[in-house]
Design an enzyme around this catalytic site. Sequence first.
Site, PDB file in Angstrom:
ATOM      1  N   TYR A 148       0.839  -1.206   0.000  1.00 54.15           N
ATOM      2  CA  TYR A 148       0.000   0.000   0.000  1.00 54.15           C
ATOM      3  C   TYR A 148       0.872   1.255   0.000  1.00 54.15           C
ATOM      4  CZ  TYR A 148      -3.683   3.269   1.416  1.00 54.15           C
ATOM      5  OH  TYR A 148      -4.574   4.324   1.475  1.00 54.15           O
ATOM      6  N   ASP A 274       3.452  -0.933  12.049  1.00 53.35           N
ATOM      7  CA  ASP A 274       2.325  -0.050  12.363  1.00 53.35           C
ATOM      8  C   ASP A 274       2.870   1.294  12.844  1.00 53.35           C
ATOM      9  OD1 ASP A 274      -0.634  -0.034  12.610  1.00 53.35           O
ATOM     10  OD2 ASP A 274      -0.208   0.496  14.682  1.00 53.35           O
ATOM     11  N   PRO A 275       2.410   2.415  12.273  1.00 54.33           N
ATOM     12  CA  PRO A 275       2.958   3.723  12.665  1.00 54.33           C
ATOM     13  C   PRO A 275       2.681   4.035  14.135  1.00 54.33           C
ATOM     14  CG  PRO A 275       1.692   3.884  10.623  1.00 54.33           C
ATOM     15  CD  PRO A 275       1.419   2.527  11.193  1.00 54.33           C
TER      16      PRO A 275
END
Length: 327
Positions: A148, A274-275
Site C-alpha cells: 500500500y 504499524d505507525p
Amino acid sequence: MMKKRVLITGAAGFLGSHLCDKFINEGYKVIGMDNLITGDLKNLEHLFPNPDFEFYHHDITKYIHISGQLDYILHFASPASPIDYLKIPIQTLKVGAMGTHNCLGLAKDKKARMLVASTSEVYGDPLVHPQTEEYWGNVNPVGPRGVYDEAKRYMESITMAYHSFHQVDTRIVRIFNTYGPRMRLNDGRALPAFIGQALRGEDITVFGDGSQTRSFCFVADLIEGIYRLLLSDYPLPVNIGNPNEISLKDFAEEVLALTGNRVKIIYKPLPVDDPKQRQPDITKAKNLLDWEPKVSRKEGLAITYDYFKNLPPEEWHKQPKEFISNK
C-alpha cells in the site's frame, strides 16, 4: 452553459461516494467508476435516478475509455484498509501503478485536470512529528504494508512525471485518517473496528499498548479540502487531515463512553510496521486553500455512531468479503 464533467474512480467506496455527492451538489456531471472489489453500490444507489450521474463498472487497471468531454479526474480507486490490502496485495499495487498510469493517460488525452488520492502512509512510521509535506518518510518497502505504502509513493512519482514531462495538470492530496458514514464496520481500521465491537458487545481490541496516536478527520471536512485543492493552482502534495491528535487507548475510551457499553479494552501485539505517531501539519492547506477542519471529534463520532447503530444488525456481524485471486 454546459456543466463540467468529472470522473471519480473508486466511486462506490467510502470517500469516492462522498465525492460523488459533493460534485453533484456543486452542479457537475459525474461519472462514477468502480470494479466493486471493495466498494459497495449501496453507497451510490441514491444517485442512480439523477440524470447528472452515470456509473461504469470497470477495473481501471485495464484501458479506460470515456467518450466526450472530461474536465476533471479524481483517482480514488484503491484498497485503503489493512484487511483489504493484506488480502489483495497484487491488486493494491496494480491499481496504484497501472490504474494511475491509465488515468493519467486519459487526463493527457482529454486535457483534464487530475487529482490523485495519496495518503499519510507515504510517511510510513514517521521519524518526524507532525508530518509536513517535505518529509520523505520512513517506509519498509518489503514489509506487509509496503504494497500500500509503495503503491501510493509510486502514484505520486508518476503523477509528477506526467505533470513535468507531459504538462498534465495534476494535484496530489495526502489523506490522513478519516471517518464518517459509509465506512465498513469490518474494514480493519480503528474507528469502525471499535464501534463494531461495541455494537456486538465484544471487548474492544487495541493493538500495542495503545500509546500510538492517530488524528481523525470527519469525512465532510476532508471532502471540502479535496474540492478546494482540485480547484487550486498548486501541483505539489498537500496534507488534508485533522491535527487533533489522540492515543488509540484514549480513543477507544471515547468510543466506549459514546456507546455506553460495559465491555473491556483488551490489548494485542502491535502489527508489523504499524505507525507509532500520525499527525498532519496542515499549514499548507490553511495558507493555500483557506481550509481547516470544522467538525469536532465529539460531533463527528456521534454522527458516525448513529449511522452504524442504524444499520441492520446483520451488518454488525458481517465478515470481510472474500476477494478474487491475486492475478
